[in-house]
Design a protein around this motif. Structure first.
Motif, PDB file in Angstrom:
ATOM      1  N   UNK A 172      50.002  31.680   4.843  1.00 39.21           N
ATOM      2  CA  UNK A 172      50.221  33.439   4.239  1.00 39.21           C
ATOM      3  C   UNK A 172      50.735  33.388   2.803  1.00 39.21           C
ATOM      4  N   UNK A 173      51.272  32.393   2.171  1.00 40.68           N
ATOM      5  CA  UNK A 173      51.663  32.338   0.657  1.00 40.68           C
ATOM      6  C   UNK A 173      50.920  31.689  -0.165  1.00 40.68           C
ATOM      7  N   UNK A 174      50.945  31.964  -1.337  1.00 38.59           N
ATOM      8  CA  UNK A 174      50.250  31.198  -2.518  1.00 38.59           C
ATOM      9  C   UNK A 174      51.253  30.021  -2.941  1.00 38.59           C
ATOM     10  N   UNK A 175      50.386  28.828  -2.791  1.00 41.58           N
ATOM     11  CA  UNK A 175      51.131  27.486  -3.257  1.00 41.58           C
ATOM     12  C   UNK A 175      50.418  26.557  -3.984  1.00 41.58           C
ATOM     13  N   UNK A 176      51.092  25.944  -5.039  1.00 43.55           N
ATOM     14  CA  UNK A 176      50.454  25.189  -6.030  1.00 43.55           C
ATOM     15  C   UNK A 176      49.975  23.878  -5.463  1.00 43.55           C
ATOM     16  N   UNK A 177      48.611  23.693  -5.533  1.00 41.53           N
ATOM     17  CA  UNK A 177      47.989  22.655  -4.893  1.00 41.53           C
ATOM     18  C   UNK A 177      47.726  21.380  -5.743  1.00 41.53           C
ATOM     19  N   UNK A 178      47.318  21.807  -7.151  1.00 42.62           N
ATOM     20  CA  UNK A 178      47.291  20.769  -8.237  1.00 42.62           C
ATOM     21  C   UNK A 178      47.515  21.403  -9.452  1.00 42.62           C
ATOM     22  N   UNK A 179      47.942  20.587 -10.452  1.00 40.32           N
ATOM     23  CA  UNK A 179      48.397  21.012 -11.551  1.00 40.32           C
ATOM     24  C   UNK A 179      47.991  19.962 -12.891  1.00 40.32           C
ATOM     25  N   UNK A 180      47.417  20.325 -13.763  1.00 43.25           N
ATOM     26  CA  UNK A 180      47.008  19.568 -14.931  1.00 43.25           C
ATOM     27  C   UNK A 180      46.721  20.380 -16.256  1.00 43.25           C
ATOM     28  N   UNK A 181      46.078  19.680 -17.128  1.00 41.26           N
ATOM     29  CA  UNK A 181      45.931  20.229 -18.663  1.00 41.26           C
ATOM     30  C   UNK A 181      47.328  19.936 -19.439  1.00 41.26           C
ATOM     31  N   UNK A 182      48.139  19.472 -18.981  1.00 39.24           N
ATOM     32  CA  UNK A 182      49.326  19.286 -19.678  1.00 39.24           C
ATOM     33  C   UNK A 182      49.426  18.354 -21.043  1.00 39.24           C
ATOM     34  N   UNK A 183      48.304  17.563 -21.255  1.00 44.70           N
ATOM     35  CA  UNK A 183      48.219  16.903 -22.280  1.00 44.70           C
ATOM     36  C   UNK A 183      47.868  17.599 -23.544  1.00 44.70           C
ATOM     37  N   UNK A 184      47.264  19.040 -23.339  1.00 43.68           N
ATOM     38  CA  UNK A 184      46.846  19.697 -24.175  1.00 43.68           C
ATOM     39  C   UNK A 184      47.683  20.660 -24.840  1.00 43.68           C
ATOM     40  N   UNK A 185      47.649  21.071 -26.049  1.00 46.69           N
ATOM     41  CA  UNK A 185      48.491  22.144 -26.923  1.00 46.69           C
ATOM     42  C   UNK A 185      47.777  23.322 -26.565  1.00 46.69           C
ATOM     43  N   UNK A 186      48.343  24.424 -26.928  1.00 47.96           N
ATOM     44  CA  UNK A 186      47.673  25.652 -26.771  1.00 47.96           C
ATOM     45  C   UNK A 186      48.538  26.667 -28.126  1.00 47.96           C
ATOM     46  N   UNK A 187      47.673  27.483 -28.407  1.00 47.70           N
ATOM     47  CA  UNK A 187      48.418  28.419 -29.565  1.00 47.70           C
ATOM     48  C   UNK A 187      48.430  29.829 -28.970  1.00 47.70           C
TER      49      UNK A 187
END
Length: 188
Positions: A172-187
């Protein structure tokens, strides 16, 4: 920043899970595409807004839990970990955090300097019980070795890291199941 440090030093397993394939979509193929709607009513917009707000709230709660737990220098207790993380993470991300925090605590590693972290999450996809959040987060903290009294991951204040998180609704609640992208910089 704590987020970059988590990924580079703490969430290696999660990155592997997120980066296994994909077709150029923000979620690396982890979320089913939904057809765009051609008509929008005010109640549908309100419902969509409420659903997106719930996803963002769950994403930010996840990061508060990760940073708080990662900042503590204490022996690893599987039951305490389960009590804190079972409400914000599930599946591969839960398993990755369990293994990583267990190792970090054994090494005496903690997060430092993450008090000023700022998140800028946006819901990129929302379909049924799955959502994708893309964030451009501040890099203020780092991983600190309490035994050697040194940073094991350099601080990078003033830089921003891209985070892509897939959330699923579980119990019944939202939960993080995967996480990535952290090697990339953003502006910004």
């Amino acid at each position: 920043m704590a987020q970059r440090c988590l990924c580079a030093g703490i969430l290696t397993l999660a990155l592997t899970a997120c980066n296994n394939g994909g077709n150029g979509r923000p979620d690396r193929g982890g979320v089913a595409q939904s057809a765009p709607s051609t008509t929008t009513t005010s109640s549908a917009t309100t419902t969509a807004g409420n659903a997106q707000a719930a996803v963002i709230d769950a994403y930010l709660a996840y990061w508060r839990t990760v940073v708080a737990y990662g900042s503590e220098a204490a022996p690893f207790d599987p039951n305490e970990f389960k009590n804190r993380f079972s409400i914000v993470a599930v599946g591969a991300q839960y398993d990755s955090l369990f293994n990583t925090f267990q190792l970090d605590r054994a090494k005496g590693w903690v997060y430092r300097g993450s008090e000023n972290d700022q998140h800028r999450p946006q819901v990129a996809e929302l379909s049924g019980d799955r959502a994708v959040v893309i964030d451009c987060a501040d890099d203020f903290g780092g991983i600190f070795d309490t035994r050697e009294n040194v940073y094991v991951q350099p601080l990078t204040p003033g830089q921003y890291t891209k985070i892509i998180a897939v959330l699923q609704r579980a119990d019944g609640t939202w939960k993080v199941s995967t996480q990535g992208g952290n090697d990339e910089r953003c502006q910004l």
